[in-house]
Design an enzyme around this catalytic site. Structure first.
Site: not given
Length: 386
Positions: A90, A93, A145, A250
């Site tokens: 992720s 992202k 997320s 992140k």
């Protein structure tokens, strides 16, 4: 023809006090990370790092790939397998958010599709048919997320996940990511979805230059009343609590990628971008790398014209654009000026040389020198090269 002329060597000695695996390919393709259930960590969860053991050029960490990058200059401060191509879960992202900010309308209402609402793995919990503004989707994407947020963003901007992925790849190339390929906006494991720690760090340094991205990923909580959202959002990124002055970015986890983390920490008027991939102890490893950087590096800014004016090429300073040269050093290093011999007349903005920083073994950072006005090749040679 290029003539290399050493205009100046500055020796800087770093003397200051100290303040302050083999990847496992699993069958699971879900992103359900138990680390991400609670954002706030208690003090007894934090393992202190002995910074006396970090004063070494041979730091090794328990991550398959890792890097620390100066977000201001893009100078690499630490690297471990940072050019190895790996899955990134992720942390994908980061790019999804940056594309959404640049191509989307933050005030536009997006209708959640069945496709978005039914995506597996980590989700916000959006329901098919809900109308969510793009700005709120970004918080769902970066705070929680949310794979459902990622799909909703992709479908709104690209019309489909496939089309949005094409936009992602084009945008990534424009930023200089040459070792990455994206097949989805969420990062669930797939055959042609990969990056490197260096590419992720470069991407993040670019993303942190965007005020909208920066404000979202650096926040810990957001109330639904602040922007008239449908929900409250709490950031699952524990690094915001663990490291003082952390301001992003992140988390990520899948079976193939392992536990991943991209972080940013404000330090000496810059963002130190830290990436760890396939790292089971990502919170402490990130902290260890940051403490290594802060213990070993000193950051310095020199005006380029002042550098040149202390050399034999004094006239060069009157021909080039004024700028600063910013670099980080440890131990000893040298600042060098390289001047090119033009083959034609020069126009304003054209490159006439470079200033670089080296540690004695390799060039670590360079910056172009550009002329501030038009002048002839003959004038340049007479003023600078003779």
């Amino acid at each position: 023809m290029k003539v290399k002329l050493l205009a100046l060597t500055l020796t800087v000695t770093l003397i200051f006090s100290i303040f302050g695996n083999v990847v496992t390919y699993a069958a699971s393709f879900e992103e359900e990370d138990p680390d991400e259930e609670l954002a706030i960590i208690e003090e007894d969860e934090i393992n202190d790092v002995d910074i006396n053991n970090l004063l070494t050029n041979d730091l090794r960490v328990s991550a398959r790939c890792a890097i620390a990058l100066d977000g201001k200059t893009k100078q690499i401060l630490y690297s471990q397998n940072s050019n190895e191509i790996v899955p990134m879960a992720s942390t994908t992202k980061i790019l999804t958010a940056l594309v959404a900010i640049n191509y989307g309308n933050l005030d536009r209402e997006v209708t959640i599709s069945k496709n978005a609402a039914s995506i597996r793995g980590s989700t916000v919990g959006y329901i098919a048919g809900e109308k969510i503004k793009m700005r709120e989707l970004l918080y769902g994407l970066l705070f929680k997320s949310g794979n459902d947020a990622a799909i909703a963003i992709a479908e709104d901007i690209g019309g489909s996940v496939e089309n949005f992925s094409n936009i992602m790849n084009d945008y990534a190339k424009s930023l200089g990511l040459i070792s990455s390929h994206f097949e989805s906006p969420h990062g669930l494991d797939s055959g042609k979805h990969y990056t490197t720690a260096y590419d992720l760090a470069l991407l993040t340094s670019k993303a942190m230059e965007n005020d909208v991205f920066r404000s979202i990923c650096g926040a810990k909580t957001i109330s639904k009343d602040q922007y008239n959202f449908t929900r409250e959002y709490n950031n699952i990124n524990k690094i915001l609590w663990k490291i003082p002055n952390a301001n992003g970015v992140k988390t990520g986890y899948t079976g193939q990628a392992g536990k991943c983390l991209v972080s940013s920490v404000i330090y000496e008027d810059r963002d130190i971008i830290i990436v760890v991939l396939n790292c089971s102890d990502r919170w402490n490893v990130t902290d260890k790398i940051f403490k290594y950087v802060s213990a070993n590096y000193c950051f310095k800014t020199n005006n380029v014209k002042e550098i040149i004016n202390t050399s034999e090429f004094i006239n060069l300073g009157t021909l080039i654009e004024d700028c600063d040269f910013d670099y980080g050093f440890r131990g000893e290093g040298s600042v060098e000026v390289e001047v090119f011999n033009p083959v034609i007349d020069l126009n304003s903005g054209e490159i006439v040389g470079k200033v670089s920083f080296s540690d004695g073994n390799e060039e670590l950072l360079k910056q172009s020198l550009t002329c501030k006005s038009k002048f002839t090749k003959k004038d340049y040679e007479e003023k600078v090269l003779e």
